[in-house]
Design a protein around this motif. Structure first.
Motif, PDB file in Angstrom:
ATOM      1  N   SER A   1      -9.486  -1.259  -3.010  1.00 42.69           N
ATOM      2  CA  SER A   1      -9.286   0.139  -2.623  1.00 42.69           C
ATOM      3  C   SER A   1      -7.878   0.347  -2.071  1.00 42.69           C
ATOM      4  O   SER A   1      -7.104  -0.598  -1.898  1.00 42.69           O
ATOM      5  N   ALA A   2      -7.576   1.604  -1.742  1.00 47.69           N
ATOM      6  CA  ALA A   2      -6.256   1.944  -1.201  1.00 47.69           C
ATOM      7  C   ALA A   2      -5.998   1.296   0.159  1.00 47.69           C
ATOM      8  O   ALA A   2      -4.843   1.175   0.583  1.00 47.69           O
ATOM      9  N   ASP A   3      -7.053   0.834   0.862  1.00 46.37           N
ATOM     10  CA  ASP A   3      -6.843   0.146   2.139  1.00 46.37           C
ATOM     11  C   ASP A   3      -6.099  -1.172   1.967  1.00 46.37           C
ATOM     12  O   ASP A   3      -5.427  -1.638   2.891  1.00 46.37           O
ATOM     13  N   PHE A   4      -6.236  -1.784   0.790  1.00 45.15           N
ATOM     14  CA  PHE A   4      -5.612  -3.081   0.556  1.00 45.15           C
ATOM     15  C   PHE A   4      -4.760  -3.053  -0.717  1.00 45.15           C
ATOM     16  O   PHE A   4      -3.623  -2.634  -0.680  1.00 45.15           O
TER      17      PHE A   4
ATOM     18  N   LYS B   1       1.517  -4.213  -4.930  1.00 45.20           N
ATOM     19  CA  LYS B   1       1.659  -2.755  -4.893  1.00 45.20           C
ATOM     20  C   LYS B   1       3.112  -2.422  -5.255  1.00 45.20           C
ATOM     21  O   LYS B   1       3.620  -2.909  -6.250  1.00 45.20           O
ATOM     22  N   ASP B   2       3.800  -1.635  -4.438  1.00 43.54           N
ATOM     23  CA  ASP B   2       5.174  -1.266  -4.773  1.00 43.54           C
ATOM     24  C   ASP B   2       6.187  -2.016  -3.927  1.00 43.54           C
ATOM     25  O   ASP B   2       7.333  -1.594  -3.788  1.00 43.54           O
ATOM     26  N   VAL B   3       5.787  -3.156  -3.374  1.00 39.39           N
ATOM     27  CA  VAL B   3       6.652  -3.917  -2.476  1.00 39.39           C
ATOM     28  C   VAL B   3       6.962  -5.283  -3.085  1.00 39.39           C
ATOM     29  O   VAL B   3       6.048  -6.015  -3.479  1.00 39.39           O
ATOM     30  N   THR B   4       8.234  -5.607  -3.171  1.00 40.06           N
ATOM     31  CA  THR B   4       8.679  -6.924  -3.638  1.00 40.06           C
ATOM     32  C   THR B   4       9.365  -7.644  -2.492  1.00 40.06           C
ATOM     33  O   THR B   4      10.278  -7.100  -1.870  1.00 40.06           O
ATOM     34  N   ARG B   5       8.902  -8.864  -2.215  1.00 43.34           N
ATOM     35  CA  ARG B   5       9.485  -9.646  -1.120  1.00 43.34           C
ATOM     36  C   ARG B   5       9.702 -11.090  -1.586  1.00 43.34           C
ATOM     37  O   ARG B   5       8.944 -11.609  -2.405  1.00 43.34           O
ATOM     38  N   PRO B   6      10.733 -11.741  -1.018  1.00 47.50           N
ATOM     39  CA  PRO B   6      10.948 -13.149  -1.352  1.00 47.50           C
ATOM     40  C   PRO B   6       9.898 -14.032  -0.686  1.00 47.50           C
ATOM     41  O   PRO B   6       9.459 -13.754   0.433  1.00 47.50           O
ATOM     42  N   VAL B   7       9.500 -15.076  -1.385  1.00 47.61           N
ATOM     43  CA  VAL B   7       8.557 -16.051  -0.844  1.00 47.61           C
ATOM     44  C   VAL B   7       9.072 -17.455  -1.146  1.00 47.61           C
ATOM     45  O   VAL B   7       9.846 -17.658  -2.085  1.00 47.61           O
TER      46      VAL B   7
ATOM     47  N   GLN C   1       2.442 -12.648   4.766  1.00 45.65           N
ATOM     48  CA  GLN C   1       1.920 -11.711   5.753  1.00 45.65           C
ATOM     49  C   GLN C   1       1.525 -10.441   5.009  1.00 45.65           C
ATOM     50  O   GLN C   1       2.391  -9.757   4.448  1.00 45.65           O
ATOM     51  N   ARG C   2       0.237 -10.134   4.978  1.00 41.13           N
ATOM     52  CA  ARG C   2      -0.225  -9.008   4.145  1.00 41.13           C
ATOM     53  C   ARG C   2       0.370  -7.680   4.583  1.00 41.13           C
ATOM     54  O   ARG C   2       0.588  -6.783   3.767  1.00 41.13           O
ATOM     55  N   GLU C   3       0.667  -7.531   5.883  1.00 40.69           N
ATOM     56  CA  GLU C   3       1.235  -6.269   6.361  1.00 40.69           C
ATOM     57  C   GLU C   3       2.633  -6.029   5.792  1.00 40.69           C
ATOM     58  O   GLU C   3       3.088  -4.889   5.713  1.00 40.69           O
ATOM     59  N   ASP C   4       3.328  -7.113   5.373  1.00 40.41           N
ATOM     60  CA  ASP C   4       4.637  -6.948   4.737  1.00 40.41           C
ATOM     61  C   ASP C   4       4.531  -6.193   3.418  1.00 40.41           C
ATOM     62  O   ASP C   4       5.527  -5.658   2.921  1.00 40.41           O
ATOM     63  N   TYR C   5       3.329  -6.167   2.847  1.00 41.63           N
ATOM     64  CA  TYR C   5       3.090  -5.504   1.560  1.00 41.63           C
ATOM     65  C   TYR C   5       2.305  -4.197   1.734  1.00 41.63           C
ATOM     66  O   TYR C   5       1.706  -3.700   0.783  1.00 41.63           O
TER      67      TYR C   5
ATOM     68  N   LYS D   1      -3.878 -11.476   9.527  1.00 38.31           N
ATOM     69  CA  LYS D   1      -2.675 -10.956   8.879  1.00 38.31           C
ATOM     70  C   LYS D   1      -2.068 -11.956   7.897  1.00 38.31           C
ATOM     71  O   LYS D   1      -1.398 -11.569   6.950  1.00 38.31           O
ATOM     72  N   THR D   2      -2.311 -13.243   8.119  1.00 38.38           N
ATOM     73  CA  THR D   2      -1.740 -14.277   7.252  1.00 38.38           C
ATOM     74  C   THR D   2      -2.699 -14.594   6.114  1.00 38.38           C
ATOM     75  O   THR D   2      -3.889 -14.811   6.334  1.00 38.38           O
TER      76      THR D   2
END
Length: 195
Positions: A90-93, A126-132, A160-164, A181-182
Motif C-alpha cells: 500500500s501507499a504506507d510502504f 518508489k521515487d527515491v534512489t540512494r547509494p548502498v 533505512q526504510r525511512e530514507d525511501y 527502521k532498519t
C-alpha cells in the motif's frame, strides 16, 4: 584460463579465487531468493521475500570492473501473511500501484578479501534512489547437468526504510515502535551464463 575437454565455459584464478571467464550471467529464479527482515515490536523479526524479479551479472575482463543489475516486482512481496503483505504494497510502504518495480544498479567494486567483495550501487524504491554498500560473497563456480556454467553468491546489506519515504509506524505500549527502521537484505542465489 582453463577450458575442459567437454568445452564447458572457462574459469580463471583471481588472487586466489576461482571466478568465471568474462561474460554475462542471468539470475536463476528457481535457485535465487531475494529476502529481507525487519524488527517487529522491537522483540522479534519478520522475514519475507520478493518472488518475481530479473537480473544479470556481467563479469568483466578486469573482475573489479564487473557490474550487476536487478529489477524486482514490488507486488510480489511475500511475508507469509496476506494482510501484512497487503499493507506493505500500500501507499504506507512500497506503493506498488504507483511504483511497480524496485531497481538496483551497481556503481563499482571498491575492494575484496579473497572471495568477499565490497560492492556499491544505487537502489531505487518508489521515487527515491540512494547509494548502498553491499557485501558480495562468491560461493563457487560450477557446471550444471545441462552444460551451463553457474555461479553461486550471497549478497547482504542494510537500508533505512525511512530514507525511501516509508515512514509509517505505530508506537507500542512500553516504548518503541511496531516496525523497525532498519531492513536487512540478503540475496542467496545462482546465476547462469547466457548463451
Amino acid at each position: 584460463m582453463t577450458e575442459s575437454a567437454t568445452d564447458t565455459p572457462a574459469t580463471r584464478d583471481f588472487e586466489g579465487v576461482t571466478i568465471p571467464a568474462p561474460g554475462t550471467f542471468d539470475l536463476d529464479p528457481a535457485h535465487t531468493r531475494i529476502g529481507f527482515s525487519a524488527r517487529h515490536m522491537m522483540v522479534s523479526k519478520v522475514r519475507g521475500r520478493f518472488a518475481e524479479f530479473t537480473g544479470s551479472i556481467t563479469i568483466a575482463a578486469d573482475p573489479l570492473q564487473s557490474a550487476a543489475e536487478a529489477d524486482i516486482k514490488t507486488a510480489s512481496i511475500d511475508t507469509g501473511q496476506p494482510d501484512r503483505d497487503g499493507h506493505l504494497v500500500s501507499a504506507d510502504f512500497l506503493n506498488a500501484e504507483k511504483w511497480p518495480e524496485l531497481t538496483f544498479r551497481t556503481t563499482g567494486i571498491t575492494g575484496h578479501q579473497r572471495n568477499v567483495f565490497t560492492v556499491t550501487g544505487d537502489l531505487t524504491i518508489k521515487d527515491v534512489t540512494r547509494p548502498v554498500e553491499l557485501t558480495l560473497e562468491i560461493e563457487g563456480v560450477g557446471n550444471s547437468p545441462y552444460g551451463k556454467q553457474v555461479m553461486g553468491f550471497t549478497l547482504t546489506t542494510e537500508i533505512q526504510r525511512e530514507d525511501y519515504g516509508m515512514t509509517w509506524n505505530v508506537a507500542v505500549e512500553g516504548g518503541g515502535v511496531l516496525v523497525g527502521k532498519t531492513v536487512k537484505i540478503e540475496i542467496e542465489g545462482e546465476a547462469v551464463r547466457r548463451d
